[in-house]
Scaffold this active site. Structure first.
Site, short mmCIF file in Angstrom:
data_model
loop_
_atom_site.label_atom_id
_atom_site.label_comp_id
_atom_site.label_asym_id
_atom_site.label_seq_id
_atom_site.Cartn_x
_atom_site.Cartn_y
_atom_site.Cartn_z
N ASP A 97 47.77 -32.52 15.76
CA ASP A 97 46.38 -32.04 15.80
C ASP A 97 46.01 -31.46 17.16
O ASP A 97 44.86 -31.57 17.60
CB ASP A 97 45.39 -33.16 15.43
CG ASP A 97 45.77 -33.82 14.13
OD1 ASP A 97 46.05 -33.07 13.17
OD2 ASP A 97 45.79 -35.06 14.06
N GLY A 156 48.43 -30.19 8.33
CA GLY A 156 47.36 -29.37 7.77
C GLY A 156 46.55 -28.67 8.83
O GLY A 156 46.29 -29.25 9.88
N HIS A 157 46.21 -27.45 8.58
CA HIS A 157 45.19 -26.82 9.40
C HIS A 157 44.39 -25.82 8.59
O HIS A 157 44.82 -25.33 7.55
CB HIS A 157 45.73 -26.23 10.70
CG HIS A 157 46.98 -25.45 10.56
ND1 HIS A 157 48.19 -25.89 11.02
CD2 HIS A 157 47.18 -24.25 10.02
CE1 HIS A 157 49.09 -25.00 10.75
NE2 HIS A 157 48.52 -23.99 10.15
N GLN A 200 53.15 -31.65 12.99
CA GLN A 200 52.87 -32.92 13.67
C GLN A 200 53.08 -32.77 15.19
O GLN A 200 52.96 -31.67 15.69
CB GLN A 200 53.72 -34.08 13.10
CG GLN A 200 53.30 -34.54 11.71
CD GLN A 200 53.90 -33.72 10.60
OE1 GLN A 200 55.05 -33.34 10.66
NE2 GLN A 200 53.13 -33.45 9.59
P1 IMP Z 1 53.12 -39.79 7.36
O1 IMP Z 1 53.69 -38.59 8.03
O2 IMP Z 1 52.13 -39.46 6.26
O3 IMP Z 1 54.18 -40.74 6.90
O4 IMP Z 1 52.25 -40.61 8.45
C1 IMP Z 1 52.86 -41.24 9.57
C2 IMP Z 1 51.99 -41.09 10.80
O5 IMP Z 1 51.95 -39.74 11.20
C3 IMP Z 1 50.53 -41.52 10.59
O6 IMP Z 1 50.05 -42.06 11.80
C4 IMP Z 1 49.84 -40.20 10.32
O7 IMP Z 1 48.46 -40.25 10.64
C5 IMP Z 1 50.59 -39.29 11.27
N1 IMP Z 1 50.58 -37.87 10.86
C6 IMP Z 1 51.29 -37.29 9.87
N2 IMP Z 1 51.03 -35.98 9.81
C7 IMP Z 1 50.16 -35.71 10.78
C8 IMP Z 1 49.53 -34.51 11.25
O8 IMP Z 1 49.74 -33.41 10.74
N3 IMP Z 1 48.68 -34.65 12.30
C9 IMP Z 1 48.46 -35.85 12.90
N4 IMP Z 1 49.02 -36.98 12.52
C10 IMP Z 1 49.87 -36.93 11.45
#
Ligand code: IMP
Length: 416
Positions: A14, A41-42, A220
């Protein structure tokens, strides 16, 4: 042969990659995603129209750019098809690797059930099935996008996987679909996606041989990397620049300029250590002014000061050449701003990031704040204190800030 330039998030995601990818992509022929899934996502606004992107690279907003979802991505066909419906005429400018792994409904259900069972030890995932889909890939029990081309065989194989895991799925309360239901669903995925499924490694290599310009769009952030992040509170892919090689079929020698996307403060969504989190009114101000709510889940992000120790670590892991410093305007109006320049760890002062951040206490340096930089487009017009803040980031990290974003608008950007 051209090298591919890369954009990578330096913190916990983010950071504002979307704006920079959107801004820079017009200079490229191809934009490629190498990892993650629809957890990313954006939102991008073009001529007053809002586009929500999770899996499709941002180059899709420019009609002449070819967009690739690489083998390292986990693809949820349902989410992808919905996202594709925002665009017309994708044929010939959008490809999905046949080697990418499928992230199906049962993966999300397993993800959500496991999170519920973890209680207060939950990772705080997006619930999109990312961990279970990558777990299947690494366990060699996953299924790839190319298999969608034969829905009958894939549905039979999936049913047989479900049967052998019946006790586990029952315990998690995950409902197993019938073979017919599954076959119908997979057939509809085939119908929608077949024209786009391709050997993207070959497409990319041919583009490189033809000296096409390629941009790799990270997803990410570095501190969520499965190997180098704040494990286990991470995502399940390699989010660092090296992940772009494995996730697209590129050799390390193919990577050109690496731009680190760095937010002027820090945010984190989900659980896990965050040494510079500010749980007081400064953190609240950053959250409200910076509109720090997740685009994928709507969750409120935790906010805090810039952590130069973590940023230095992340920059070295990625081989960052320069930073795009994002959302500097969110710090407008603070009387003073803080930067973490070292940690106190087990009684010692350290300037590196240890593998466990739980026991570190940040040591801050405090700088004078500034009134407003919002919308400034020339470096010389920045207030002196904002320039000092930027200079200090460069000194503490050894990396030059070459882009400064002063509002969400595409044109409110300083190029140095
Ligand atoms: P997962 O990727 O859904 O398994 O989530 C694992 C961790 O990564 C969690 O803390 C999520 O909030 C974080 N996370 C996953 N994708 C994003 C992103 O695009 N932006 C920020 N945090 C993310």
């Amino acid at each position: 042969m051209t090298k591919a330039d890369l954009i990578v998030g330096i913190q916990w995601g983010d950071e504002g990659k979307g704006k920079i990818v959107d801004m820079l992509s017009q200079n490229y022929d191809l934009v490629c995603r190498s990892g993650g899934g629809h957890n990313a996502g954006h939102t991008i606004w073009v001529n007053g129209v809002k586009y929500a992107l999770h899996l499709i690279p941002s180059g899709i907003l420019h009609p002449n750019i070819i967009n690739i979802i690489g083998n390292g991505v986990v693809v949820n066909p349902e989410a992808l098809i919905e996202e594709m419906s925002q665009f017309e005429n994708l044929q010939g400018r959008f490809y999905i690797s046949d080697r990418a792994h499928l992230n199906l409904t049962h993966h999300s259900l397993i993800d959500q059930a496991k999170e519920r069972l973890k209680g207060d030890k939950a990772i705080g995932t997006t619930g999109k099935g990312i961990g279970p889909a990558y777990a299947d890939k690494i366990s060699r029990t996953g299924h790839r996008v190319g298999e969608l081309l034969n829905p009958k065989e894939l549905s039979e194989n999936l049913i047989s996987d479900f049967e052998s895991n019946r006790a586990y799925l029952d315990a998690l309360g995950v409902k197993i679909p019938s073979k017919d239901e599954l076959y119908q669903k997979l057939s509809s995925f085939k119908e929608a996606l077949e024209p786009y499924i391709a050997d993207t490694t070959q497409i990319l290599w041919s583009a490189m041989d033809e000296n096409k310009k390629i941009l790799l769009e990270g997803a990410q952030g570095t501190l969520l990397d499965i190997d180098h992040g704040t494990y286990p509170y991470v995502t399940s892919s390699n989010t660092i620049s090296a992940g772009a090689c494995t996730g697209l079929g590129l050799s390390p020698k193919s990577i050109g300029n690496v731009i680190g996307i760095l937010k002027a403060y820090t945010t984190r969504v989900g659980n896990g250590a965050f040494p510079t989190q500010d749980s007081g009114k400064d953190g609240d101000t950053m959250c409200e002014v910076g509109k720090e709510y997740g685009t994928t889940t709507g969750r409120r992000r935790r906010c805090g000061w810039l952590d130069a120790v973590a940023v230095r670590y992340a920059s070295r892991l990625n081989g960052v050449d320069s930073y795009a410093l994002m959302k500097l305007d969110v710090l407008d109006g603070f009387k003073s701003v803080k930067i973490c320049k070292a940690y106190k760890y087990k009684g010692e002062i350290i300037d590196y990031m240890p593998s466990n951040l739980d026991e570190v206490t940040p040591i801050y340096e405090e700088l004078d704040g500034w009134d407003s930089i919002s919308g400034i487009r020339n470096y010389d017009d920045l207030p002196q204190n904002a320039k000092i803040y930027i200079k200090r980031i460069e000194e503490l990290t050894g990396v030059r800030v070459s882009i400064i974003s002063t509002s969400p608008e595409r044109s409110d950007t300083i190029l140095r």
